[in-house]
Design an enzyme around this catalytic site. Structure first.
Site, PDB file in Angstrom:
ATOM      1  CB  SER A   1      -7.288  -9.915   4.934  1.00 46.40           C
ATOM      2  OG  SER A   1      -6.295 -10.079   5.914  1.00 46.40           O
TER       3      SER A   1
ATOM      4  CD  GLU B   1      -2.605   1.373   2.535  1.00 47.04           C
ATOM      5  OE1 GLU B   1      -3.080   0.352   3.085  1.00 47.04           O
ATOM      6  OE2 GLU B   1      -2.738   2.513   3.006  1.00 47.04           O
TER       7      GLU B   1
END
Ligand code: SF4
Length: 316
Positions: free
Chosen positions: A271, A130
């Site tokens: 996740s 990211e």
């Protein structure tokens, strides 16, 4: 002593809106186009999710140059830099972008502040996908600050045109400490227009904090490369849990962790599919921890629409 054994189960835990959308994006792309569908990087940082999608025909690659010309490639929830988009276009790849909208929001902030010629201090973990994607939006304006101890090394061009942004999945407390130290050094430092650490990361940390003081052990379900999952173990320990471990699966739990333990806290990263948490609860129930109390600190209702390419065609 078995009657004193119990589990505290954090709520919210597990899938966030961005992960849910990213995983569904790959599933729908497989349904619509058939296998294989290429995915740049792990779609989300969870071993089980990646293995399950791979069994269905997703091919995970490190970079777009590993994807055959003209094929379909999905970009992961963590986002990509403009350079990745360019490279994909040069290879005529059909891209489907599963970047979480909350990561895209940070990209937009970075672009805007770079356009206004600010120095941007991006708080995040070096090497995380990211951070690479966000920094790639304006490499000449962005420098990475990897935690409070990196602050001393930061130098800027103009202290009056300075803003901090952050990765979405950091520890809230540690980030605030980094910002405090930055502000000591640069009193005119601007805050981001809105929270960059996302709602899901924050909510999961608040929930684990609430239960941690009562826990002899906290088990966080999640993968080692999942930033928000790793943070949950750290936050649990800082908030008073006597021990904390990260596991992908119940089978990774070491029986010795349970010695002398009355209260086990259980949570999972953003996740992590719930089936893996169920596996841990079953494991614990078989060992006398059958009583489960939920510790609820927030209700989440956010959902994101699928990428445009996969939305049903309009009928009107
Ligand atoms: S953890 Fe936050 S930023 Fe990351 S995918 Fe989930 S909602 Fe988006």
């Amino acid at each position: 002593m078995s009657e004193t054994k119990r589990v505290l189960l954090a709520e919210p835990r597990g899938y966030c809106a961005g992960v849910d959308r990213a995983v569904e994006t790959v599933e729908r792309a497989l349904d619509k186009h058939g296998a294989p569908v290429y995915v740049r990087k792990e779609i989300v940082h969870n071993r089980h999710v990646v293995e399950t999608l791979a069994e269905r025909g997703a091919i995970f690659v490190g970079e777009t140059d590993e994807v055959p010309e003209g094929a379909i490639v999905v970009f992961s929830a963590h986002g990509v830099s403009p350079l990745v988009h360019q490279t994909a276009a040069q290879r005529n790849l059909k891209t489907i972008d599963a970047t979480c909208p909350l990561v895209t929001k940070v990209h937009q902030e970075a672009k805007r502040f770079a356009r206004d010629d600010y120095d941007i201090l991006l708080i995040g973990h070096e090497g995380h996908e990211e951070v690479e994607g966000t920094a790639g939006e304006a490499p000449e304006h962005i420098q990475l600050v990897d935690g409070p101890d990196s602050v001393d090394a930061v130098t800027v061009r103009d202290e009056s045109k300075l803003v901090w942004l952050s990765q979405t999945t950091l520890s809230v407390d540690e980030t605030m400490e980094t910002v405090r130290r930055l502000r000591e050094k640069f009193p005119l430092l601007n805050d981001p227009p809105s929270d960059d650490i996302c709602y899901a990361t924050q909510n999961r940390q608040v929930a684990v904090k609430a239960m941690a003081p009562e826990c002899d052990l906290v088990i966080v379900v999640g993968s080692q490369n999942s930033s928000n999952s790793v943070r949950l173990v750290e936050v649990a320990l800082q908030a008073g849990a006597k021990a904390g471990h990260l596991v992908d699966y119940a089978r990774e739990i070491d029986e010795t962790w349970l010695e002398g333990v009355s209260t086990v806290g259980v949570t999972s990263g953003a996740s992590v599919p719930e089936v893996l948490v169920r596996g841990v609860l079953d494991y614990l129930a078989e060992r006398g921890y059958g009583t489960v109390e939920t510790v609820n600190t927030a209700n989440e209702t956010l959902t994101f629409a699928l990428p445009r390419e996969l939305r049903p065609a309009r009928t009107s």
